[in-house]
Each structure stands twice: as structure tokens, then as C-alpha cells.
Design a protein around this motif. Structure first.
Motif, PDB file in Angstrom:
ATOM      1  N   HIS A   1       0.986  -1.161   0.012  1.00 49.49           N
ATOM      2  CA  HIS A   1       0.013   0.037  -0.032  1.00 49.49           C
ATOM      3  C   HIS A   1       0.871   1.416  -0.028  1.00 49.49           C
ATOM      4  O   HIS A   1       0.126   2.304  -0.046  1.00 49.49           O
ATOM      5  CB  HIS A   1      -0.868   0.070   1.091  1.00 49.49           C
ATOM      6  N   ALA A   2       2.096   1.206   0.099  1.00 53.29           N
ATOM      7  CA  ALA A   2       3.003   2.387   0.448  1.00 53.29           C
ATOM      8  C   ALA A   2       4.364   2.102   0.061  1.00 53.29           C
ATOM      9  O   ALA A   2       5.058   3.494   0.030  1.00 53.29           O
ATOM     10  CB  ALA A   2       2.778   2.879   1.814  1.00 53.29           C
ATOM     11  N   SER A   3       5.048   1.278  -0.209  1.00 52.65           N
ATOM     12  CA  SER A   3       6.463   1.282  -0.090  1.00 52.65           C
ATOM     13  C   SER A   3       7.091   2.244  -0.880  1.00 52.65           C
ATOM     14  O   SER A   3       8.342   2.682  -0.441  1.00 52.65           O
ATOM     15  CB  SER A   3       6.935  -0.420  -0.358  1.00 52.65           C
ATOM     16  N   PRO A   4       6.781   2.328  -2.170  1.00 53.30           N
ATOM     17  CA  PRO A   4       7.530   3.450  -3.028  1.00 53.30           C
ATOM     18  C   PRO A   4       7.435   4.699  -2.417  1.00 53.30           C
ATOM     19  O   PRO A   4       8.127   5.618  -2.959  1.00 53.30           O
ATOM     20  CB  PRO A   4       6.656   3.471  -4.527  1.00 53.30           C
TER      21      PRO A   4
ATOM     22  N   HIS B   1      -9.229  -7.794  -2.068  1.00 56.76           N
ATOM     23  CA  HIS B   1      -8.849  -7.261  -1.216  1.00 56.76           C
ATOM     24  C   HIS B   1      -7.753  -6.249  -1.771  1.00 56.76           C
ATOM     25  O   HIS B   1      -7.424  -5.262  -1.076  1.00 56.76           O
ATOM     26  CB  HIS B   1      -8.101  -8.059  -0.252  1.00 56.76           C
ATOM     27  N   GLY B   2      -7.180  -6.371  -2.817  1.00 59.31           N
ATOM     28  CA  GLY B   2      -6.333  -5.503  -3.515  1.00 59.31           C
ATOM     29  C   GLY B   2      -7.028  -4.225  -3.933  1.00 59.31           C
ATOM     30  O   GLY B   2      -6.321  -3.271  -4.079  1.00 59.31           O
ATOM     31  N   CYS B   3      -8.442  -4.048  -3.913  1.00 58.99           N
ATOM     32  CA  CYS B   3      -9.057  -2.797  -4.200  1.00 58.99           C
ATOM     33  C   CYS B   3      -8.656  -1.653  -3.180  1.00 58.99           C
ATOM     34  O   CYS B   3      -8.170  -0.683  -3.473  1.00 58.99           O
ATOM     35  CB  CYS B   3     -10.356  -3.042  -4.147  1.00 58.99           C
ATOM     36  N   PRO B   4      -9.130  -2.029  -1.753  1.00 61.93           N
ATOM     37  CA  PRO B   4      -8.663  -0.929  -0.801  1.00 61.93           C
ATOM     38  C   PRO B   4      -7.124  -0.692  -0.564  1.00 61.93           C
ATOM     39  O   PRO B   4      -6.709   0.365  -0.272  1.00 61.93           O
ATOM     40  CB  PRO B   4      -9.324  -1.387   0.497  1.00 61.93           C
ATOM     41  N   ILE B   5      -6.240  -1.783  -1.040  1.00 61.49           N
ATOM     42  CA  ILE B   5      -4.752  -1.693  -0.978  1.00 61.49           C
ATOM     43  C   ILE B   5      -4.366  -0.578  -2.085  1.00 61.49           C
ATOM     44  O   ILE B   5      -3.694   0.292  -1.753  1.00 61.49           O
ATOM     45  CB  ILE B   5      -4.100  -3.025  -1.299  1.00 61.49           C
ATOM     46  N   THR B   6      -4.833  -0.888  -3.303  1.00 60.88           N
ATOM     47  CA  THR B   6      -4.557   0.012  -4.505  1.00 60.88           C
ATOM     48  C   THR B   6      -4.801   1.451  -4.046  1.00 60.88           C
ATOM     49  O   THR B   6      -4.389   2.504  -4.413  1.00 60.88           O
ATOM     50  CB  THR B   6      -5.292  -0.494  -5.640  1.00 60.88           C
ATOM     51  N   MET B   7      -6.306   1.437  -3.713  1.00 59.27           N
ATOM     52  CA  MET B   7      -6.674   3.025  -3.351  1.00 59.27           C
ATOM     53  C   MET B   7      -6.000   3.698  -2.145  1.00 59.27           C
ATOM     54  O   MET B   7      -5.564   4.988  -2.385  1.00 59.27           O
ATOM     55  CB  MET B   7      -8.325   3.142  -2.879  1.00 59.27           C
ATOM     56  N   THR B   8      -5.465   3.044  -1.139  1.00 60.11           N
ATOM     57  CA  THR B   8      -4.396   3.542  -0.189  1.00 60.11           C
ATOM     58  C   THR B   8      -3.388   3.748  -0.798  1.00 60.11           C
ATOM     59  O   THR B   8      -2.817   5.099  -0.607  1.00 60.11           O
ATOM     60  CB  THR B   8      -4.422   2.519   0.955  1.00 60.11           C
ATOM     61  N   PHE B   9      -2.861   3.028  -1.574  1.00 58.43           N
ATOM     62  CA  PHE B   9      -1.481   3.376  -2.647  1.00 58.43           C
ATOM     63  C   PHE B   9      -1.565   4.473  -3.013  1.00 58.43           C
ATOM     64  O   PHE B   9      -0.706   5.648  -3.196  1.00 58.43           O
ATOM     65  CB  PHE B   9      -1.183   2.278  -3.193  1.00 58.43           C
ATOM     66  N   ALA B  10      -2.787   4.516  -4.031  1.00 61.98           N
ATOM     67  CA  ALA B  10      -2.941   5.496  -5.012  1.00 61.98           C
ATOM     68  C   ALA B  10      -3.300   6.762  -4.355  1.00 61.98           C
ATOM     69  O   ALA B  10      -3.072   8.096  -5.075  1.00 61.98           O
ATOM     70  CB  ALA B  10      -4.009   5.474  -6.102  1.00 61.98           C
TER      71      ALA B  10
ATOM     72  N   GLY C   1     -10.878  19.567  -9.480  1.00 62.66           N
ATOM     73  CA  GLY C   1     -11.199  18.223  -8.756  1.00 62.66           C
ATOM     74  C   GLY C   1     -10.867  17.165  -9.868  1.00 62.66           C
ATOM     75  O   GLY C   1     -10.106  16.142  -9.394  1.00 62.66           O
ATOM     76  N   VAL C   2     -11.285  16.913 -10.854  1.00 63.54           N
ATOM     77  CA  VAL C   2     -10.783  16.074 -11.805  1.00 63.54           C
ATOM     78  C   VAL C   2      -9.253  15.798 -12.175  1.00 63.54           C
ATOM     79  O   VAL C   2      -8.603  14.984 -11.951  1.00 63.54           O
ATOM     80  CB  VAL C   2     -11.586  16.291 -13.325  1.00 63.54           C
ATOM     81  N   ARG C   3      -8.613  17.164 -12.226  1.00 70.47           N
ATOM     82  CA  ARG C   3      -7.446  17.196 -12.482  1.00 70.47           C
ATOM     83  C   ARG C   3      -6.504  16.514 -11.283  1.00 70.47           C
ATOM     84  O   ARG C   3      -5.556  16.061 -11.370  1.00 70.47           O
ATOM     85  CB  ARG C   3      -6.965  18.644 -12.958  1.00 70.47           C
ATOM     86  N   ASN C   4      -7.037  16.976 -10.094  1.00 72.98           N
ATOM     87  CA  ASN C   4      -6.434  16.476  -8.837  1.00 72.98           C
ATOM     88  C   ASN C   4      -6.775  15.046  -8.568  1.00 72.98           C
ATOM     89  O   ASN C   4      -5.756  14.399  -8.251  1.00 72.98           O
ATOM     90  CB  ASN C   4      -7.051  17.422  -7.848  1.00 72.98           C
ATOM     91  N   ILE C   5      -7.861  14.398  -8.850  1.00 69.56           N
ATOM     92  CA  ILE C   5      -8.100  13.159  -8.621  1.00 69.56           C
ATOM     93  C   ILE C   5      -7.189  12.086  -9.463  1.00 69.56           C
ATOM     94  O   ILE C   5      -7.323  11.031  -9.485  1.00 69.56           O
ATOM     95  CB  ILE C   5      -9.491  12.706  -8.659  1.00 69.56           C
ATOM     96  N   ILE C   6      -6.762  12.686 -10.775  1.00 63.82           N
ATOM     97  CA  ILE C   6      -6.496  11.839 -11.907  1.00 63.82           C
ATOM     98  C   ILE C   6      -5.233  11.617 -11.302  1.00 63.82           C
ATOM     99  O   ILE C   6      -4.457  10.753 -11.636  1.00 63.82           O
ATOM    100  CB  ILE C   6      -6.293  12.731 -12.842  1.00 63.82           C
ATOM    101  N   GLU C   7      -4.495  12.189 -10.053  1.00 66.43           N
ATOM    102  CA  GLU C   7      -3.154  11.582  -9.728  1.00 66.43           C
ATOM    103  C   GLU C   7      -3.406  10.291  -8.947  1.00 66.43           C
ATOM    104  O   GLU C   7      -2.333   9.395  -8.953  1.00 66.43           O
ATOM    105  CB  GLU C   7      -2.655  12.765  -8.678  1.00 66.43           C
ATOM    106  N   MET C   8      -4.389  10.145  -8.674  1.00 68.45           N
ATOM    107  CA  MET C   8      -4.949   8.769  -7.734  1.00 68.45           C
ATOM    108  C   MET C   8      -5.333   7.649  -9.036  1.00 68.45           C
ATOM    109  O   MET C   8      -4.739   6.671  -8.811  1.00 68.45           O
ATOM    110  CB  MET C   8      -5.970   9.041  -6.787  1.00 68.45           C
ATOM    111  N   VAL C   9      -6.239   8.406 -10.076  1.00 68.35           N
ATOM    112  CA  VAL C   9      -6.918   7.345 -10.945  1.00 68.35           C
ATOM    113  C   VAL C   9      -5.533   6.739 -11.858  1.00 68.35           C
ATOM    114  O   VAL C   9      -5.588   5.581 -12.123  1.00 68.35           O
ATOM    115  CB  VAL C   9      -7.765   8.126 -11.900  1.00 68.35           C
ATOM    116  N   SER C  10      -4.333   7.533 -12.199  1.00 68.64           N
ATOM    117  CA  SER C  10      -3.442   6.968 -12.694  1.00 68.64           C
ATOM    118  C   SER C  10      -2.778   5.715 -12.005  1.00 68.64           C
ATOM    119  O   SER C  10      -2.320   4.696 -12.744  1.00 68.64           O
ATOM    120  CB  SER C  10      -2.503   7.940 -13.302  1.00 68.64           C
TER     121      SER C  10
END
Length: 562
Positions: free
Chosen positions: A113-116, A142-151, A301-310
Motif C-alpha cells: 500500500h505504500a512502499s514506493p 482485497h487489492g481494491c482498498p490496498i490500491t486506493m490507499t496506495f494511489a 477536482g478531476v485534475r487533482n483526482i487523476i493523480e490517484m486514478v493513474s
């Protein structure tokens, strides 16, 4: 009746109706990492060789029978939801089987969820992607919440005052599933709430309103009123949310609890009834004045959230590649054990054609995914940053879209027993379409490619700089790249033909990587079957001259025989 003509059967034989023979076995108790040549080579090549020891240990754990059983249990005993406790207090509590919590605990304690972010170094994204690839073969939900936390971390960093409070707990290697305020936790998870009924992927139509509590602006408090039709995962400690502020669609961080310890009125209406991803809870919610803090500039908002979406899109590539590898592994293992018509299945020419084709698809997906992990590590270089901008969409589109039919073909190799629910195959098959649709369906990815080509023309040069590294080594690839270059010079009616072009871009990337890095028997087979044949083909239509036996031997996981 004459008893001599119909003697009673000897009681010793009543239970012995047939001799057990020619049975397949479970694929378990093997090292998922060391038995995966394509992954191991990619990790070493792309800069993650320093993680070889821990990846081998991790692969031994994920391939063990006991650990693989966690994935089965987490899907068999699915999450349950309570709106209120027995006294009538609103709790919005999702309950999970202990197996799910163990999978989450492993992911977080191993830094998926965070190592990088916590230990940035050359190959950090590569090592993290490899671990995610291995763990995703055990269980995907379970990878879904792990991915979102990471992103969430890159998005949070757009608002430094919020990041200073939240990032230490988001990146902590502590899993705490309790439904309590964040102040009582050392580690937290982050979810995402963007989609609404009326818009789906078109988030600019969102109707949820954000009302400033005070002066408003970046980092300030707002109250949100509206609905979110698809929230994954509702048991997270906070969510990145899109809502309409006075200055336009903006991004917000919405915790489950208010600072005064009261429950934030983000109310879960129900859990979604999904065909796949069953271990993970997804929900519909209503926001009834829920307190949230603006992340980044108002109206962006879209531009900011895209950092997570990528980042979440990249993880879709990892997840689908992992699903392909496990499906291929199951088929390859079964066909190395099972015989039919007097011969082991993987020695029969027609089955060899199918198995080798499945293995090629899996290796190509793995290779492209790990190449993009290296690009994530090197985004400070313009070439790599441009590749991330373009190829994340290309790879997410192509790999995720190739996965469902790949899972089906692997199931067919196993036959009737592969359809049974006590096999892993039905779970892999149901899971396969999820990543294709989540985080932007195929058309959305193609439109993102079009936007990148239009707004940042330099991505075209970055793309060809990458694929042309194999120039001159494979004639079919050279011709494929040349035709693609001609088509990309003219973006007229690109939207109409986008799928065809993006398909070919993905194949060019995969073929170039395999030509440069894989054994010739792999790269030649890939190019001849994907670039040399005309029209659409089912798996198992490799042309003559392919060394199917060598491809199968390279891809088949080996376990100790009893």
C-alpha cells in the motif's frame, strides 16, 4: 431365482467401485516467484533485483496451500453489512471473514500500500508491483482498498497541510480494521467515491454539492450533500470524493468520523451485488452534510483526482496480469499431470498450441506491466513520464480486455472440473471483467489516449522511442511499427477508430519488449501470431514453426511430486 446364478457380492468389494488413476492435483506448495521466469527476469531487468530475496520469500508464502486457501475463504464468506447496532445507533459497519483481514494485514505489513512512498529508491515500484502481482494471484478483491490507499498519496500531497496529518497513517505498515476515529489508529486505509447514478464515468455531471463551513478554499472544511452510486470500499477510514463547490467540481478528503468523535453522516445504503470481486465490499452511499476537506485547488477536482486514478489504473494492469498468470498456471499444471487418449495433455499438439498461446499472452502482459513499473520509478525523466501518461491507458485497456477470454480458455483446458466452484477457475473467470470496467472502461481508456495524443504530442515521440529499440530485429514488428506511425500522423476521426489504433499500440509495445528481452522462441511466436496473422483468432491458432514445447516448459510452474 437360483442363487448360484446371482451370487451376493463379496462385502470386501462393495466400496471399491473403481480404481483412482489419472487424477490431477492442486497447484500449491510451490514458489510463485522463482517458478515464474517471465516475472523474475522482468524484476531483475527493470531495476528491482535488490528485492530478489524478499520476493522469493513472499512467493514461497503466497504459493503455499494454507495461504492459497485464504483466497478461497475470503470469497466463500463474503462481507456482511449492518446499518445499525442492536441498540439503534447508526454504525455503517462492514464485517469480513478473518481470511480477508489476514490478506489485508499481509499486504500492508509488506508495504503493498505504500512502499514506493516510504522507501523511494530505484526499482521501488518494480518490487511493489511484483509483490502485488504475486498476492493478486491468491485473491484479487482485497487489492481494491490496498490500491486506493496506495494511489491516494500523490493526491493528498497536493494539499500539504492534510498530507502532514494523514500521510504518516496512510503509509504506516499497520492494519487496523476497527471502525473507530482516525485519532485512535496508527494505520488507516483510503477509499474513493466519485461515481454517481446520472453520470457514471462522466464525473463532470456529478450533482453532489459542497458547502463551505467557513471561508472555503484549499485545505478548508466543507459539508457535502448528495449521493455516490459506487463507493469502494466503505470500510476505509477516509475517502477521496468529488463534489461541486461554488468554484466548480473539486476534490475532497472525507473521513468516516468527525474530529469531535461523532460519526460523519456518510451513510451506506447497501452493498453492491457483484458477479466478481466478491470478497471486497462496494456500496451505495448518501452524504447528509458529511464533513470533508478540500484537496488542491477549487474547481480542479478531476485534475487533482487523476493523480490517484493513474495509479489505480496501473494496478488494474498488475491485477489482470496476475489473473492471467494464475489462469495459465492452473491450465499448464493440470495439463502436465492429466492424460487423455493415452498421452499427457501437454504433449498433444493441439493442446500444446492452446497452452503455448495462453503462456505467450501471460508473459506479454507481465512484461509490459513491469516495464511500466520502471517508468513509474523514473518519472523524473521526461521520456518515462510521457510513457506513464500514455501507456498506462494503453496497457490498462489492452491487458484488462484480454483477460476474460484468457480465463475462459484456461478453464476449458481443465475441462469439467474447472467449472466446479471448488476450483479456483470460476473465481478467476468472474474476476476477469472487473478491471476492464473499473477505473474507466475500454472506451474511456481510448479517449484518454486520444487526449494525450492531442494535448501532449510529445507522447508520440516517447512511444516510438520505446518501441523502436527493437528496430531491425524482427521484420514483422518493423512493418507493424511503420504502419502505426503512418496512422498516428493523422488524428482525424481517431475517436471512431481508436480501439483499432490502441490495440496495435499495445501489441507494438509488447512485441518490442519481448523481442528485446525474451527468448527468441517466445518473441518470434508472439510476433508471428499477433502481428503476422490477419484477422481475429481464438487462442490455440499459433502458426506452424512455433516451438510450443519450449514455451510451455518455460511457463509451467513445477511443484514437488509426492
Amino acid at each position: 431365482m437360483n442363487s448360484r446364478m446371482n451370487p451376493a457380492p463379496n462385502s470386501l468389494y462393495l466400496a471399491d467401485t473403481h480404481e483412482l488413476s489419472n487424477l490431477s492435483t492442486e497447484l500449491c506448495d510451490y514458489n510463485m516467484y522463482t517458478q515464474d521466469a517471465a516475472l523474475r527476469e522482468a524484476v531483475q531487468r527493470e531495476g528491482g533485483q535488490w528485492a530478489e530475496g524478499e520476493l522469493s520469500e513472499f512467493g514461497q508464502m503466497t504459493g503455499s496451500a494454507d495461504y492459497l486457501e485464504l483466497g478461497n475463504l475470503a470469497n466463500k464468506f463474503q462481507p456482511e453489512f449492518d446499518t445499525h447496532d442492536r441498540f439503534g445507533n447508526r454504525i455503517d459497519l462492514v464485517k469480513f471473514h478473518p481470511s480477508y483481514h489476514q490478506l489485508m494485514k499481509t499486504s500492508i505489513e509488506h508495504g503493498l500500500h505504500a512502499s514506493p512512498w516510504t522507501a523511494p529508491r530505484a526499482g521501488a515500484h518494480v518490487a511493489r508491483a511484483a509483490k502485488s502481482f504475486l498476492h493478486g494471484q491468491v485473491e484479487a478483491g482485497h487489492g481494491c482498498p490496498i490500491t486506493m490507499t496506495f494511489a491516494a498519496v500523490p493526491a493528498l500531497r497536493l494539499q500539504s497541510d492534510l498530507a502532514s496529518v494523514w500521510e504518516p497513517k496512510v503509509t504506516a505498515r499497520v492494519y487496523d480494521p476497527r471502525n473507530v476515529p482516525v485519532e485512535q489508529k496508527q494505520g488507516v486505509t483510503i477509499g474513493m467515491a466519485m461515481t454517481e447514478k446520472q453520470g457514471g464515468s462522466d464525473v463532470r455531471t456529478n450533482s453532489t454539492r459542497a458547502y463551505p463551513v467557513g471561508t472555503g478554499g484549499p485545505g478548508q472544511a466543507y459539508e457535502l450533500v448528495g449521493h455516490k452510486y459506487f463507493v469502494s470500499a466503505p470500510m476505509c477510514d477516509a475517502f477521496l470524493v468529488l463534489a461541486q463547490a461554488p468554484g466548480g467540481l473539486s476534490c475532497f478528503l472525507l473521513p468516516r468520523w468527525r474530529p469531535d468523535g461523532s460519526k460523519n453522516p456518510m451513510q451506506v445504503l447497501r452493498l453492491k451485488k457483484k458477479m466478481g470481486n466478491a470478497s471486497n465490499a462496494s456500496s451505495e452511499t448518501e452524504l447528509r452534510g458529511a464533513l470533508a476537506w478540500m484537496v488542491g485547488e477549487e474547481g480542479r477536482g478531476v485534475r487533482n483526482i487523476i493523480e490517484m486514478v493513474s495509479m489505480t489504473r496501473f494496478d488494474c494492469m498488475i491485477g489482470s496480469s496476475a489473473g492471467m498468470r494464475m489462469a495459465a498456471s492452473q491450465a499448464l499444471h493440470h495439463c502436465s499431470v492429466r492424460s487423455a487418449f493415452g498421452q499427457v495433455l501437454n504433449q498433444q499438439p493441439l493442446m500444446q498450441n492452446v497452452l503455448a498461446d495462453l503462456a505467450l499472452e501471460s508473459e506479454a502482459a507481465t512484461t509490459l506491466t513491469m516495464r511500466m513499473a520502471r517508468a513509474m520509478d523514473n518519472r523524473f525523466e521526461e521520456q518515462e513520464d510521457l510513457l506513464v501518461r500514455l501507456v498506462t491507458a494503453v496497457g490498462k485497456y489492452w491487458i484488462c480486455k484480454r483477460t476474460p477470454n484468457h480465463a475462459y480458455e484456461a478453464m476449458e483446458c481443465i475441462g469439467g472440473s474447472g467449472v466446479m466452484e471448488d476450483s479456483m477457475m470460476p473465481r478467476l473467470y468472474r474476476e476477469a471483467p472487473v478491471n476492464t470496467i473499473w477505473e474507466g472502461s475500454g472506451n474511456v481508456q481510448c479517449l484518454d489516449v486520444l487526449r494525450a495524443l492531442s494535448k501532449t504530442p510529445a507522447v508520440v515521440d516517447a512511444f516510438f522511442a520505446e518501441v523502436n529499440q527493437a528496430r531491425g530485429a524482427q521484420a514483422l514488428l518493423d512493418r507493424h511499427i511503420a504502419a502505426l506511425a503512418t496512422d498516428l500522423k493523422d488524428l482525424a476521426d481517431f475517436e471512431y477508430r481508436a480501439r483499432d489504433v490502441v490495440d496495435r499500440m499495445a501489441l507494438a509495445l509488447q512485441a518490442s519488449l519481448l523481442v528485446r528481452h525474451a527468448p527468441a522462441f517466445v518473441s518470434d511466436a508472439f510476433c508471428e501470431s499477433r502481428l503476422g496473422q490477419v484477422g481475429q483468432h481464438n487462442y490455440g491458432t499459433l502458426p506452424r514453426g512455433v516451438d510450443a514445447g519450449a514455451i510451455i516448459a518455460r511457463a509451467t510452474p513445477r511443484i514437488a511430486r509426492a
